[in-house]
Design an enzyme around this catalytic site. Structure first.
Site, PDB file in Angstrom:
ATOM      1  N   ARG A 201      -1.336 -19.229  17.363  1.00 45.09           N
ATOM      2  CA  ARG A 201      -3.144 -20.147  16.971  1.00 45.09           C
ATOM      3  C   ARG A 201      -1.012 -21.236  18.045  1.00 45.09           C
ATOM      4  O   ARG A 201       0.184 -21.630  17.719  1.00 45.09           O
ATOM      5  CB  ARG A 201      -2.958 -20.887  15.341  1.00 45.09           C
TER       6      ARG A 201
ATOM      7  N   GLU B  13      -8.051 -25.341  22.749  1.00 40.54           N
ATOM      8  CA  GLU B  13      -8.337 -24.254  23.954  1.00 40.54           C
ATOM      9  C   GLU B  13     -10.268 -24.291  24.398  1.00 40.54           C
ATOM     10  O   GLU B  13     -10.560 -24.932  23.578  1.00 40.54           O
ATOM     11  CB  GLU B  13      -8.825 -23.201  23.110  1.00 40.54           C
TER      12      GLU B  13
ATOM     13  N   HIS C 123      -7.427 -16.462  24.986  1.00 44.67           N
ATOM     14  CA  HIS C 123      -7.290 -16.098  23.817  1.00 44.67           C
ATOM     15  C   HIS C 123      -8.383 -15.127  23.589  1.00 44.67           C
ATOM     16  O   HIS C 123      -9.579 -15.005  22.886  1.00 44.67           O
ATOM     17  CB  HIS C 123      -7.476 -17.043  23.112  1.00 44.67           C
TER      18      HIS C 123
END
Length: 329
Positions: free
Chosen positions: A242, A271, A290
């Site tokens: 993360r 993000e 991601h």
């Protein structure tokens, strides 16, 4: 009959949501409502929705959204991580919470190795030079770091971390790992891994530092100025955990100053990053949006788990992958 199917709220279908084949899997069992349609008429759709399918944090199960879904039975989240969800609050509403463990590990481990290789061998920079109309010669700046026989330090040797170690063995890498709990002697022997009880030791000895730990409040800022200063100047940091695990300001400084060679990140905070964020403009920072779990096969496995969990919740059956608040049995 479509009218007999329970209603489910999803993100979208198409480019900014589920592929058509995945949407068809959902339509076999649910009346699906794209989020854009829901927003146009929440009073009509809200009372009908029994399932909230959340993929890539969308739709986000915020209190304001949940308040519009009085019939909601379950929030079904894609992937393993649930740190983006207020599980105690969701549970307090009498709503079940599920995730999709064990089906994302191979795709994530594959991608982690891809990031490592791409960063070490400067693959993205090489593509830019190969495609540039101004290229005449290949510059020496494309000289990369040898992967074979190097030392990989894995922080977080859970399911994903162990699969990364398995893949690294094929490159004859020396594998160090730091974990909350030491793995069995059999696990260590199978991949040739050495346990580092002290994180500092791993950081000092590794050519590549791989972050694959499960996110928790204790892991916020785990890698900061001090930790980056302990790494080799030739080391590369890879993060598939993360974004909050890394102090991004400290990372920017380390990359700019040459304290470490490079970083490859599939996760950031937030993000996506603001378009003017310095990480986006550093040549030694490789950033992807991601997408560690993004493969066609894995997407189908994830969705099938989401469907199985949601149908069980609606039918009042045992839920295969129920997530309960910490401390609950």
């Amino acid at each position: 009959m479509a009218a007999d199917k329970p209603w489910a709220l999803i993100s979208e279908v198409g480019e900014n949501g589920y592929r058509e084949d995945l949407a068809m899997m959902m339509k076999e069992h649910f009346q699906i409502v794209p989020f854009s349609d829901f927003l146009q008429n929440p009073d009509f759709y809200g009372p009908k929705i029994q399932v909230l399918f959340s993929w890539k944090f969308c739709p986000e199960a915020t209190p304001s959204l949940l308040a519009l879904l009085p019939s909601l039975r379950v929030v079904s989240s894609a992937g393993t991580g649930t740190d983006h969800l207020d599980i105690p609050y969701i549970h307090s509403l009498g709503v079940k919470m599920t995730n999709t463990p064990h089906v994302v590990s191979d795709a994530t481990a594959d991608f982690a190795m891809g990031l490592l290789l791409a960063s070490a061998r400067k693959i993205c920079q090489g593509q830019e030079i190969a495609k540039s109309p101004n290229t005449v010669i290949v510059p020496h700046t494309l000289l990369g770091t040898e992967v074979t026989g190097s030392t990989l330090g894995i922080i977080g040797m859970g399911e994903i971390g162990y699969k990364i170690a398995q893949r690294s063995k094929g490159f004859y890498m020396k594998i160090l790992y730091h974990n909350r709990n030491r793995r069995s002697a059999e696990d260590e022997a199978a991949v040739g891994a050495t346990y580092c009880e002290n994180l500092d030791d791993l950081l000092k000895m590794s050519d590549f530092v791989m972050l694959s730990l499960r996110f928790s409040p204790e892991s916020v800022g785990l890698i900061g100025h001090r930790e980056l200063s302990l790494m080799k100047r030739t080391a590369i940091l890879i993060n598939v955990s993360r974004g909050l695990v890394v102090d991004q300001e400290a990372l920017v400084q380390a990359l700019q100053s040459g304290a470490i060679q490079a970083a490859a990140l599939d996760v950031t905070y937030p993000e996506p990053l603001p378009r003017d964020h310095p990480l986006l403009h550093l040549p030694n920072a490789l950033i992807t949006p991601h997408i560690g779990i993004y493969s066609v096969n894995t997407a189908k496995k994830i969705l099938q788990k989401m469907l199985d969990n949601s149908l069980a919740a609606i039918k009042g059956l045992p839920i295969p992958d129920e997530v309960k608040p910490q401390g609950d049995a």
